[in-house]
Design a protein around this motif. Structure first.
Motif, PDB file in Angstrom:
ATOM      1  N   GLN A   9      17.486  14.507 -54.818  1.00 22.86           N
ATOM      2  CA  GLN A   9      18.826  15.087 -54.762  1.00 22.86           C
ATOM      3  C   GLN A   9      18.782  16.520 -54.237  1.00 22.86           C
ATOM      4  O   GLN A   9      19.634  16.930 -53.438  1.00 22.86           O
ATOM      5  N   ARG A  10      17.782  17.272 -54.649  1.00 22.09           N
ATOM      6  CA  ARG A  10      17.618  18.643 -54.155  1.00 22.09           C
ATOM      7  C   ARG A  10      17.394  18.647 -52.645  1.00 22.09           C
ATOM      8  O   ARG A  10      17.886  19.524 -51.932  1.00 22.09           O
ATOM      9  N   LEU A  11      16.632  17.669 -52.155  1.00 16.78           N
ATOM     10  CA  LEU A  11      16.295  17.615 -50.734  1.00 16.78           C
ATOM     11  C   LEU A  11      17.382  16.959 -49.898  1.00 16.78           C
ATOM     12  O   LEU A  11      17.340  17.014 -48.662  1.00 16.78           O
ATOM     13  N   GLY A  12      18.348  16.329 -50.554  1.00 11.40           N
ATOM     14  CA  GLY A  12      19.411  15.660 -49.829  1.00 11.40           C
ATOM     15  C   GLY A  12      18.985  14.352 -49.195  1.00 11.40           C
ATOM     16  O   GLY A  12      19.499  13.972 -48.131  1.00 11.40           O
ATOM     17  N   VAL A  13      18.042  13.634 -49.835  1.00 13.47           N
ATOM     18  CA  VAL A  13      17.590  12.346 -49.320  1.00 13.47           C
ATOM     19  C   VAL A  13      17.866  11.281 -50.369  1.00 13.47           C
ATOM     20  O   VAL A  13      17.992  11.569 -51.566  1.00 13.47           O
ATOM     21  N   SER A  14      17.981  10.031 -49.920  1.00  9.64           N
ATOM     22  CA  SER A  14      18.301   8.944 -50.844  1.00  9.64           C
ATOM     23  C   SER A  14      17.106   8.554 -51.704  1.00  9.64           C
ATOM     24  O   SER A  14      17.272   8.159 -52.860  1.00  9.64           O
ATOM     25  N   ALA A  15      15.911   8.632 -51.131  1.00  5.90           N
ATOM     26  CA  ALA A  15      14.692   8.300 -51.869  1.00  5.90           C
ATOM     27  C   ALA A  15      13.598   9.275 -51.442  1.00  5.90           C
ATOM     28  O   ALA A  15      13.424   9.549 -50.255  1.00  5.90           O
ATOM     29  N   LEU A  16      12.863   9.778 -52.418  1.00  2.00           N
ATOM     30  CA  LEU A  16      11.844  10.785 -52.127  1.00  2.00           C
ATOM     31  C   LEU A  16      10.604  10.130 -51.526  1.00  2.00           C
ATOM     32  O   LEU A  16      10.090   9.148 -52.063  1.00  2.00           O
ATOM     33  N   THR A  17      10.143  10.683 -50.424  1.00  5.00           N
ATOM     34  CA  THR A  17       8.878  10.263 -49.822  1.00  5.00           C
ATOM     35  C   THR A  17       7.971  11.479 -49.716  1.00  5.00           C
ATOM     36  O   THR A  17       8.432  12.628 -49.737  1.00  5.00           O
ATOM     37  N   ARG A  18       6.691  11.212 -49.582  1.00  9.66           N
ATOM     38  CA  ARG A  18       5.734  12.309 -49.449  1.00  9.66           C
ATOM     39  C   ARG A  18       6.003  13.097 -48.172  1.00  9.66           C
ATOM     40  O   ARG A  18       5.914  14.319 -48.159  1.00  9.66           O
ATOM     41  N   GLY A  19       6.353  12.400 -47.109  1.00 14.46           N
ATOM     42  CA  GLY A  19       6.630  13.071 -45.849  1.00 14.46           C
ATOM     43  C   GLY A  19       7.818  14.005 -45.940  1.00 14.46           C
ATOM     44  O   GLY A  19       7.779  15.136 -45.431  1.00 14.46           O
ATOM     45  N   ALA A  20       8.895  13.556 -46.586  1.00 10.61           N
ATOM     46  CA  ALA A  20      10.084  14.401 -46.738  1.00 10.61           C
ATOM     47  C   ALA A  20       9.765  15.630 -47.580  1.00 10.61           C
ATOM     48  O   ALA A  20      10.245  16.740 -47.297  1.00 10.61           O
ATOM     49  N   LEU A  21       8.948  15.442 -48.607  1.00  5.62           N
ATOM     50  CA  LEU A  21       8.591  16.564 -49.471  1.00  5.62           C
ATOM     51  C   LEU A  21       7.736  17.581 -48.728  1.00  5.62           C
ATOM     52  O   LEU A  21       7.954  18.807 -48.847  1.00  5.62           O
ATOM     53  N   LEU A  22       6.768  17.123 -47.942  1.00  2.00           N
ATOM     54  CA  LEU A  22       5.918  18.049 -47.187  1.00  2.00           C
ATOM     55  C   LEU A  22       6.720  18.817 -46.159  1.00  2.00           C
ATOM     56  O   LEU A  22       6.476  20.017 -45.937  1.00  2.00           O
ATOM     57  N   GLU A  23       7.679  18.179 -45.521  1.00  5.69           N
ATOM     58  CA  GLU A  23       8.522  18.881 -44.550  1.00  5.69           C
ATOM     59  C   GLU A  23       9.371  19.936 -45.246  1.00  5.69           C
ATOM     60  O   GLU A  23       9.551  21.037 -44.747  1.00  5.69           O
ATOM     61  N   TRP A  24       9.890  19.604 -46.417  1.00  8.14           N
ATOM     62  CA  TRP A  24      10.655  20.574 -47.210  1.00  8.14           C
ATOM     63  C   TRP A  24       9.775  21.778 -47.562  1.00  8.14           C
ATOM     64  O   TRP A  24      10.212  22.931 -47.440  1.00  8.14           O
ATOM     65  N   GLN A  25       8.552  21.538 -47.992  1.00 10.91           N
ATOM     66  CA  GLN A  25       7.665  22.639 -48.363  1.00 10.91           C
ATOM     67  C   GLN A  25       7.327  23.518 -47.172  1.00 10.91           C
ATOM     68  O   GLN A  25       7.285  24.748 -47.294  1.00 10.91           O
ATOM     69  N   ARG A  26       7.103  22.918 -46.009  1.00 12.91           N
ATOM     70  CA  ARG A  26       6.815  23.718 -44.806  1.00 12.91           C
ATOM     71  C   ARG A  26       7.998  24.607 -44.453  1.00 12.91           C
ATOM     72  O   ARG A  26       7.827  25.798 -44.135  1.00 12.91           O
ATOM     73  N   ARG A  27       9.190  24.039 -44.512  1.00 16.07           N
ATOM     74  CA  ARG A  27      10.379  24.817 -44.145  1.00 16.07           C
ATOM     75  C   ARG A  27      10.663  25.929 -45.154  1.00 16.07           C
ATOM     76  O   ARG A  27      10.918  27.078 -44.775  1.00 16.07           O
ATOM     77  N   THR A  28      10.621  25.597 -46.436  1.00 21.95           N
ATOM     78  CA  THR A  28      10.925  26.621 -47.441  1.00 21.95           C
ATOM     79  C   THR A  28       9.844  27.694 -47.487  1.00 21.95           C
ATOM     80  O   THR A  28      10.131  28.855 -47.804  1.00 21.95           O
TER      81      THR A  28
END
Length: 453
Positions: A9-28
């Motif tokens: 929900q924080r990332l704005g995605v329907s289901a959390l994946t490792r790839g989405a989380l790593l991209e979020w960490q790189r950007r933040t």
């Protein structure tokens, strides 16, 4: 998957994946480096010429800037600071560090607490942690519990286990949150088995040994969960799921690394120093902050199905005793002594004494004590190889005392203290003596070198 939905929900995605989380960490990470460099005098100097796309090349920091000039790290106007915390912790060895939090920072912590506690059974929770001030860990947890339809009772640190057991019963509390050493004292105080039934205990604020967890589970007949956090992480960092096979990291807000003594990154499963970067902190972000805590990232995914990495922590790196025969961690003393069924807790102090190193232990018990207690303690401590070998070689003196006083526990984390800050036996006696007076029973004896007993 206790945190995955919340993070998705924080990332704005329907289901959390490792790839989405790593991209979020790189950007933040890029964003926090840019914002800190622009807003903070400390980071303007500290981060000159860095490349945030290569996290492993960013410079480390430690607690010194937080103690020497914390305002230089501030990235918001002072009027935007909702809470300032001044801490003198075991990790600072006497230095006082200062941290600042905005309303948004505190909101993130409450949100994490609510998500983490949602899977911990219970509806009426006694919070045995500091909560007298707004924005303190106990107050934040109490607010978070209210958000998920639960009631939190602010108790504060445990100094009188019998009185706290009485309040648990009076409040009809069915879950506990507290510091491991204090929860052990509760679990082994007479009457603990009459409380409840409890549905869960969550241990936070310090490392918890396996015998301690087992003792708390057995006494209260409920599962025990572990949580890791410190003020620098916004009080929350990682929490166990129902599998209880490692603590899931709050990876949307924290980038966690484990490094060796030279600052080199370690593979999953290897023990080293925990390093954190606060990716979303507004008031006072920390970038590659060396916590001084020892831990490791557990290899592989959790059986619960979460994509979040799991952390295991075993205490402070500087809480250890160096002997000619090896190094003894406080956690090793915990593992050895917490297995004694009559032990409420213990204090430890060490330093140089006549003829070598002196390790002084005071053990607390609510049951009547006798000579056998001292022998059991002696056997437990000498079961640690480095202690046994140093003692046999004459380079270690070990003093043990058993103290029977139910209200005599010092609340909070346990550390190996300098000798000058730790009381000796009554009247400064040593040798072998066994005396009882009222509620205090001292069994103080000096474990002599091998061949002299």
């Amino acid at each position: 998957m206790i945190l995955d939905g919340w993070i998705a929900q924080r990332l704005g995605v329907s289901a959390l994946t490792r790839g989405a989380l790593l991209e979020w960490q790189r950007r933040t990470l890029r964003e926090i480096v840019a914002r800190a460099s622009a807003a903070s005098p400390f980071y303007a100097r500290h981060l000159i010429g860095v490349d945030p796309s290569e996290p492993g090349t960013l410079p480390f920091m430690d607690l010194r800037p937080l103690a020497e000039d914390p305002l230089a790290l501030l990235c918001v106007p002072q009027g935007a600071v909702a809470r300032a915390a001044t801490l003198e912790t075991s990790g600072t060895r006497g230095s006082r560090k200062r941290l600042f939090f905005s309303d948004e920072d505190l909101e993130d912590t409450k949100s994490f607490f609510a998500a983490g506690m949602a899977h911990v059974p219970g509806s009426r929770t006694l919070i045995a942690m500091g909560g007298e001030r707004p924005g303190s860990v106990g107050a934040l947890l109490g607010e978070a519990l209210g958000r998920i339809g639960r009631v939190g009772f602010a108790e504060g640190p445990v100094s009188d286990p019998s009185a706290v057991l009485g309040r648990i019963a009076a409040l009809n509390a069915d879950s506990l949150v507290g510091v491991p050493a204090e929860m052990l004292a509760l679990a082994r105080t007479p009457g603990a088995g009459l409380v409840g039934p409890l549905r869960s205990v969550l241990l936070s604020g310090d490392a918890a040994s396996r015998p301690l967890v087992a003792a708390v589970e057995a006494a209260f007949g409920c599962p025990v969960f572990r949580h890791y956090g410190m003020a620098e992480t916004g009080y929350g960092a990682a929490v166990e799921c129902a599998r209880r096979e490692g603590m899931h990291i709050r990876e949307a807000d924290l980038l966690v690394e484990v490094v060796d003594g030279e600052g080199r990154g370690l593979d999953d499963g290897e023990w080293g120093e925990i390093v954190v970067t606060t990716l979303t902190r507004r008031a006072l972000p920390l970038i590659r902050y060396r916590t001084g805590d020892e831990g490791r990232i557990l290899p592989g995914p959790c059986r619960c199905g979460s994509v979040l990495r799991r952390l295991e922590v075993r205490g402070r790196l500087d809480d250890r005793l160096t002997l000619p025969t090896g190094t003894v961690r406080l956690g090793e003393l915990d593992e050895a002594l917490h297995a004694l069924p009559w032990l409420l807790g213990f204090d430890a102090a060490a330093g140089r004494g006549p003829g070598g190193v002196l390790l002084r232990l005071t053990l607390y018990s609510v049951s009547s004590s006798e000579l056998e207690r001292g022998r059991e303690a002696e056997s437990a401590v000498l079961g640690i190889p480095a202690v046994r070998d140093a003692w046999r070689g004459g380079t270690l003196r070990l003093e043990c005392a058993i103290h029977r006083r139910p209200d005599g526990l010092r609340p909070g984390k346990k550390r190996i203290l300098p000798l000058e800050k730790f009381p000796s036996a009554p009247n400064g006696s040593c040798g072998t003596s066994w005396t009882a007076s009222g509620e205090t029973f001292w069994s103080f004896h000096l474990l002599k070198r091998s061949g002299e007993r």
